[in-house]
Design a protein around this motif. Structure first.
Motif, PDB file in Angstrom:
ATOM      1  N   SER A  15     -33.119  88.815  27.914  1.00 36.44           N
ATOM      2  CA  SER A  15     -32.570  88.279  26.667  1.00 36.44           C
ATOM      3  C   SER A  15     -32.617  86.754  26.567  1.00 36.44           C
ATOM      4  CB  SER A  15     -31.128  88.745  26.485  1.00 36.44           C
ATOM      5  OG  SER A  15     -30.343  88.281  27.568  1.00 36.44           O
ATOM      6  N   SER A  31     -36.821  87.408  22.508  1.00 33.91           N
ATOM      7  CA  SER A  31     -36.967  88.841  22.257  1.00 33.91           C
ATOM      8  C   SER A  31     -37.632  89.491  23.472  1.00 33.91           C
ATOM      9  CB  SER A  31     -37.829  89.074  21.013  1.00 33.91           C
ATOM     10  OG  SER A  31     -39.172  88.707  21.270  1.00 33.91           O
ATOM     11  N   LEU A  32     -37.616  90.809  23.510  1.00 31.23           N
ATOM     12  CA  LEU A  32     -38.262  91.522  24.610  1.00 31.23           C
ATOM     13  C   LEU A  32     -39.775  91.314  24.604  1.00 31.23           C
ATOM     14  CD1 LEU A  32     -36.235  94.860  24.619  1.00 31.23           C
ATOM     15  CD2 LEU A  32     -36.077  92.969  26.240  1.00 31.23           C
ATOM     16  N   SER A  89     -37.033  92.329  18.936  1.00 27.32           N
ATOM     17  CA  SER A  89     -37.274  93.022  20.202  1.00 27.32           C
ATOM     18  C   SER A  89     -37.804  94.434  19.984  1.00 27.32           C
ATOM     19  CB  SER A  89     -35.987  93.094  21.029  1.00 27.32           C
ATOM     20  OG  SER A  89     -35.626  91.810  21.478  1.00 27.32           O
TER      21      SER A  89
END
Length: 188
Positions: A15, A31-32, A89
């Motif tokens: 994160s 974001s992922l 994400s």
């Protein structure tokens, strides 16, 4: 306003990431998608700097299209940075544009923290969300479509008619796309 950072990755988690820039370490929420693309060396992030009464927060993105999507999302009433980052994400900008253009309520509700009420508001607010967010400097074709769309919009055409006309065009650059689209818009 901090709009970008270029530095060495000191520490990273899914994160957030800590980036050292000239001796100063910044915490940047990511974001992922950005997390999976960041290596352990030097990184350059486009950032959105949010200043609140109790905190100054940085949200970072590897691609400008993701940053634009984030900035557009946080303008929606009831969508804060955390929910916007959850959307970033869950979906890439092009995937999210498809979800919005298909008015896929369940697709929006898949994002953690979004219920039916928020999903409906997002669908209404982002109606017509497409080419402008998906474009990036790496993809000249998408950039040309985005610029042509913007030009036609400034002439007063609706987004629906513009996207219909542009999808039928063969042009490779902005001027030829605008010319072709104008010809098609006369018949629509």
């Amino acid at each position: 306003m901090i709009v970008g950072l270029k530095g060495v990755v000191e520490y990273k988690e899914p994160s957030f990431v800590h980036i050292e820039v000239s001796g100063v370490v910044y915490e940047v929420f990511i974001s992922l998608h950005t997390y999976s693309a960041i290596g352990s060396d030097e990184v350059k992030l486009f950032t959105t700097h949010i200043i609140r009464e109790d905190a100054q927060l940085l949200y970072g993105f590897l691609e400008m299209s993701e940053k634009k999507m984030f900035q557009r999302l946080i303008k929606i009433n009831g969508v804060g940075p955390k929910v916007a980052m959850a959307i970033c994400s869950t979906y890439t900008p092009s995937q999210f544009a498809t979800v919005i253009n298909n008015k896929d309520m369940n697709g929006v509700k898949k994002v953690p923290g979004i219920g039916p009420k928020s999903a409906g508001r997002i669908l209404v607010e982002l109606n017509g969300f497409d080419v402008e967010l998906v474009s990036s400097s790496d993809e000249p074709q998408n950039q040309a479509f985005a610029q042509a769309s913007e030009a036609l919009e400034s002439l007063g055409f609706t987004k629906a008619k513009i996207s219909k006309a542009l999808s039928a065009c063969d042009g490779k650059d902005t001027p030829s796309l605008v010319k072709e689209a104008l010809k098609l818009l006369q018949t629509i």
